[in-house]
Design an enzyme around this catalytic site. Structure first.
Site, PDB file in Angstrom:
ATOM      1  N   PHE A  17       0.850  -1.098  -0.134  1.00 47.98           N
ATOM      2  CA  PHE A  17       0.031   0.081  -0.093  1.00 47.98           C
ATOM      3  C   PHE A  17       0.814   1.511  -0.064  1.00 47.98           C
ATOM      4  CE2 PHE A  17      -3.245  -2.923   1.897  1.00 47.98           C
ATOM      5  CZ  PHE A  17      -4.246  -2.780   0.666  1.00 47.98           C
ATOM      6  N   VAL A  82      15.605  -7.641  -2.111  1.00 48.38           N
ATOM      7  CA  VAL A  82      16.410  -6.463  -1.577  1.00 48.38           C
ATOM      8  C   VAL A  82      17.198  -7.058  -0.313  1.00 48.38           C
ATOM      9  CG1 VAL A  82      16.846  -4.232  -0.483  1.00 48.38           C
ATOM     10  CG2 VAL A  82      15.093  -4.593  -2.408  1.00 48.38           C
ATOM     11  N   GLU A 172     -11.655 -12.224  12.053  1.00 51.77           N
ATOM     12  CA  GLU A 172     -12.172 -12.569  10.787  1.00 51.77           C
ATOM     13  C   GLU A 172     -11.720 -13.980  10.323  1.00 51.77           C
ATOM     14  OE1 GLU A 172     -11.574  -7.859   8.990  1.00 51.77           O
ATOM     15  OE2 GLU A 172     -10.020  -9.285   8.664  1.00 51.77           O
ATOM     16  N   ALA A 318      -3.418   0.089   6.526  1.00 54.26           N
ATOM     17  CA  ALA A 318      -3.212   0.459   5.287  1.00 54.26           C
ATOM     18  C   ALA A 318      -3.220   1.887   5.055  1.00 54.26           C
ATOM     19  CB  ALA A 318      -4.239  -0.114   4.392  1.00 54.26           C
TER      20      ALA A 318
HETATM   21  C1  LIG Z   1      -3.875 -10.489   7.141  1.00 52.75           C
HETATM   22  C2  LIG Z   1      -3.839  -8.870   7.145  1.00 52.75           C
HETATM   23  C3  LIG Z   1      -5.035  -8.233   7.111  1.00 52.75           C
HETATM   24  C4  LIG Z   1      -5.150  -6.853   7.258  1.00 52.75           C
HETATM   25  N1  LIG Z   1      -6.266  -6.200   7.375  1.00 52.75           N
HETATM   26  C5  LIG Z   1      -6.425  -4.787   7.389  1.00 52.75           C
HETATM   27  C6  LIG Z   1      -7.594  -4.015   7.442  1.00 52.75           C
HETATM   28  O1  LIG Z   1      -8.439  -4.535   7.205  1.00 52.75           O
HETATM   29  N2  LIG Z   1      -7.413  -2.657   7.372  1.00 52.75           N
HETATM   30  C7  LIG Z   1      -6.150  -1.891   7.374  1.00 52.75           C
HETATM   31  O2  LIG Z   1      -6.001  -0.859   7.144  1.00 52.75           O
HETATM   32  N3  LIG Z   1      -5.069  -2.706   7.285  1.00 52.75           N
HETATM   33  C8  LIG Z   1      -5.048  -3.958   7.316  1.00 52.75           C
HETATM   34  N4  LIG Z   1      -3.782  -4.719   7.359  1.00 52.75           N
HETATM   35  C9  LIG Z   1      -2.547  -4.070   7.337  1.00 52.75           C
HETATM   36  C10 LIG Z   1      -2.282  -3.499   6.026  1.00 52.75           C
HETATM   37  O3  LIG Z   1      -2.407  -4.764   5.040  1.00 52.75           O
HETATM   38  C11 LIG Z   1      -0.742  -3.003   6.029  1.00 52.75           C
HETATM   39  O4  LIG Z   1      -0.602  -2.018   7.186  1.00 52.75           O
HETATM   40  C12 LIG Z   1      -0.304  -2.566   4.809  1.00 52.75           C
HETATM   41  O5  LIG Z   1      -0.162  -3.674   3.950  1.00 52.75           O
HETATM   42  C13 LIG Z   1       1.181  -2.071   5.200  1.00 52.75           C
HETATM   43  O6  LIG Z   1       1.703  -1.169   3.825  1.00 52.75           O
HETATM   44  P1  LIG Z   1       3.110  -1.524   3.479  1.00 52.75           P
HETATM   45  O7  LIG Z   1       3.317  -0.960   2.288  1.00 52.75           O
HETATM   46  O8  LIG Z   1       3.880  -0.847   4.519  1.00 52.75           O
HETATM   47  O9  LIG Z   1       3.477  -2.808   3.603  1.00 52.75           O
HETATM   48  P2  LIG Z   1       3.077  -4.217   2.695  1.00 52.75           P
HETATM   49  O10 LIG Z   1       1.811  -3.826   2.227  1.00 52.75           O
HETATM   50  O11 LIG Z   1       3.193  -5.312   3.631  1.00 52.75           O
HETATM   51  O12 LIG Z   1       4.129  -4.507   1.322  1.00 52.75           O
HETATM   52  C14 LIG Z   1       5.323  -4.675   1.291  1.00 52.75           C
HETATM   53  C15 LIG Z   1       5.932  -5.184   0.221  1.00 52.75           C
HETATM   54  O13 LIG Z   1       7.414  -5.131   0.082  1.00 52.75           O
HETATM   55  C16 LIG Z   1       7.644  -6.547  -0.336  1.00 52.75           C
HETATM   56  N5  LIG Z   1       9.065  -6.828   0.160  1.00 52.75           N
HETATM   57  C17 LIG Z   1       9.091  -7.097   1.483  1.00 52.75           C
HETATM   58  N6  LIG Z   1      10.729  -7.430   1.865  1.00 52.75           N
HETATM   59  C18 LIG Z   1      11.121  -7.353   0.538  1.00 52.75           C
HETATM   60  C19 LIG Z   1      12.562  -7.452   0.284  1.00 52.75           C
HETATM   61  N7  LIG Z   1      13.504  -7.655   1.099  1.00 52.75           N
HETATM   62  N8  LIG Z   1      12.862  -7.409  -1.094  1.00 52.75           N
HETATM   63  C20 LIG Z   1      11.729  -6.964  -2.095  1.00 52.75           C
HETATM   64  N9  LIG Z   1      10.399  -6.680  -1.776  1.00 52.75           N
HETATM   65  C21 LIG Z   1      10.436  -6.973  -0.348  1.00 52.75           C
HETATM   66  C22 LIG Z   1       6.784  -7.499   0.032  1.00 52.75           C
HETATM   67  O14 LIG Z   1       6.626  -8.442  -1.241  1.00 52.75           O
HETATM   68  C23 LIG Z   1       5.361  -6.404  -0.134  1.00 52.75           C
HETATM   69  O15 LIG Z   1       4.820  -6.309  -1.732  1.00 52.75           O
HETATM   70  C24 LIG Z   1      -3.943  -6.236   7.147  1.00 52.75           C
HETATM   71  C25 LIG Z   1      -2.733  -6.938   7.227  1.00 52.75           C
HETATM   72  C26 LIG Z   1      -2.774  -8.097   7.300  1.00 52.75           C
HETATM   73  C27 LIG Z   1      -1.481  -9.088   6.936  1.00 52.75           C
END
Ligand SMILES: Cc1cc2nc3c(=O)[nH]c(=O)nc-3n(C[C@H](O)[C@H](O)[C@H](O)COP(=O)(O)OP(=O)(O)OC[C@H]3O[C@@H](n4cnc5c(N)ncnc54)[C@H](O)[C@@H]3O)c2cc1C
Length: 421
Positions: A17, A82, A172, A318
């Site tokens: 996200f 990475v 959930e 998110a």
């Molecule tokens: C099961 C579940 C349900 C959720 N439900 C909700 C909800 O209902 N409402 C809400 O607001 N939030 C929810 N969340 C939380 C929300 O999904 C996260 O806060 C959000 O996805 C965080 O975004 P981000 O961009 O920080 O990381 P992420 O969305 O986790 O993205 C990280 C990305 O980095 C990539 N990555 C990681 N390490 C490496 C590496 N070393 N090299 C290359 N790529 C890498 C991964 O493949 C991934 O695509 C939920 C989370 C989970 C796990």
């Protein structure tokens, strides 16, 4: 000839996200953006539990990153893992090479934290990436196939499913498993007494959905209990084996499945980067989201320790990731060192069919059908891609009207065939 770029190179680690929001905010900016992710798709994590419980197809909750940026010409994608960074040359270390940057946005998200609980890492089923959801779905359906072939396995715990963690994900998953068993598997496995299947939700605190208000917590507990979920609050898992889950109270549950929805920490990349980290391994950032001692690098979303107005770290949600991603992008284009201000849009959790809780700004609290409708609507509009939205909508309508579920498939590589005589 030295490779000198004519525009600044922005590298974003992670197509979650946060990473996507940052890249989109840089649309039209005079920069060249590269998104690096180990997967070639973005995962919509809030709906992963529906893939795990056969409500949605895996492809409904994932979207190819290259497809998202067809029309944004300053974005390219690199599929790689990475593994580190060389700050002295501003170069990322990848599993298959290196990648130089002028500005870096670290958005690598979280990973499961098992708190050293014996066996949890090895035998627990986490739910963070798409393959986790498919692995859990395979495992659950296989337990039913196994028990159908040999019902004596039920007494050994084949149909006892323990979910650890009473936050939104645990609630959930527990609710969706209960619906899957009662609505669908009962009809699929006519010779099996599916009513013997148990779902035990274990939570260390005294309440479910800790950040929610007491009425929402009570609503979730009552609904889950009505759905046959055994809710154990004030309890913890201390040991896991393939067929047993040991609780702090000393009770031993015969169970072949432990869903791990209890602990989360920052991606280990935070440590590999040699930067200051805070609680749960999250990267320490300044008020403008810059990483300490690295003015050209930002951390956003779940991996960043962003302090909210009350002095507490912002939750791993998110909207935090999206808003912080946009902020980092704006700071790259116009480095004003503006502090990041989070606008809280509330939280929701769904429990099952026409059962959810939603806590919105201005103290608006919904439960039951209105909260469920709000939850459905919000998730439909925030999903990436029209095709995914349509597919999710059709699947939900189908599930709701027919009390059926489509994608209850066990998808695994076949065992190699024995050699021909
Ligand atoms: C099961 C579940 C349900 C959720 N439900 C909700 C909800 O209902 N409402 C809400 O607001 N939030 C929810 N969340 C939380 C929300 O999904 C996260 O806060 C959000 O996805 C965080 O975004 P981000 O961009 O920080 O990381 P992420 O969305 O986790 O993205 C990280 C990305 O980095 C990539 N990555 C990681 N390490 C490496 C590496 N070393 N090299 C290359 N790529 C890498 C991964 O493949 C991934 O695509 C939920 C989370 C989970 C796990």
């Amino acid at each position: 000839v030295p490779d000198v770029p004519d525009v600044a190179r922005v590298v974003i680690i992670g197509a979650g996200f946060g990473g996507l929001a940052a890249a989109k905010e840089l649309d039209g900016a005079p920069v060249q953006v590269t998104i690096v992710d180990r997967h070639n798709y973005h995962t919509f994590q809030p709906l992963l539990y529906q893939v795990a419980t056969a409500g949605l197809n895996a492809a409904d909750v994932a979207y190819a990153v290259r497809g998202i940026f067809h029309k944004q010409r300053n974005v390219s994608f690199r599929q790689a893992d990475v593994t580190g960074v060389d700050w002295s040359t501003n170069t990322l270390v990848l599993d298959d090479g290196t990648l130089p940057f002028d500005h870096l946005v670290v958005a690598a998200g979280p990973t499961a934290a098992y708190f050293g609980i014996d066996g949890a890492d090895e035998h627990g089923f986490p739910l963070y990436v798409l393959t986790d959801a498919i692995a859990l779905r395979n495992h659950v359906l296989e337990r039913f196939e196994e028990a159908d072939a040999d019902p004596s396995l039920i007494d050994d715990g084949a149909l006892c499913f323990v979910v650890v963690g009473g936050g939104p994900t645990g609630v959930e998953v527990a609710g969706a498993l209960s619906e899957l068993f009662a609505m669908v598997l009962r009809k699929d496995f006519r010779m099996l007494d599916v009513s013997k299947a148990r779902i035990v939700l274990v939570e260390m605190a005294d309440v479910l959905l800790q950040p929610f208000s007491s009425p929402s917590q009570r609503h979730a507990r009552e609904r889950l209990t009505d759905m046959g979920v055994e809710v154990r609050t004030g309890e913890a898992v201390v040991r896991v084996t393939p067929t047993r889950v040991e609780l702090k109270s000393g009770e031993e549950l015969a169970s072949h499945t432990l869903v791990w929805a209890a602990g989360v920490r920052a991606n280990p990349l935070a440590d590999a980067f040699g930067v200051a980290t805070s609680r749960a391994g999250r990267i320490v950032v300044g008020p403008d989201l810059r990483i300490e001692d690295h003015d050209n690098a930002f951390a956003i979303g779940d991996i960043a320790a962003i302090t909210g107005p009350d002095g507490e770290l912002l939750p791993m949600l998110a909207p935090v990731a999206i808003q912080s991603g946009k902020h980092a992008a704006r700071e790259i284009v116009r480095p004003h060192r503006n502090p990041f201000r989070y606008r809280d849009k509330g939280t929701m959790a769904t429990i099952g069919r026409r059962a959810a809780v939603a806590e919105l700004p201005l103290h608006i609290r919904l439960s039951g059908t209105p909260a469920w409708m709000a939850w459905l609507g919000l998730h439909l509009v925030t999903l990436a891609g029209f095709r995914n939205r349509l597919s999710v909508f059709l699947n939900w309508a189908w599930n709701y009207l027919t009390w059926d579920r489509g994608p209850r498939l066990i998808i695994k590589p076949d065992q190699p065939s024995p050699p021909r005589e």
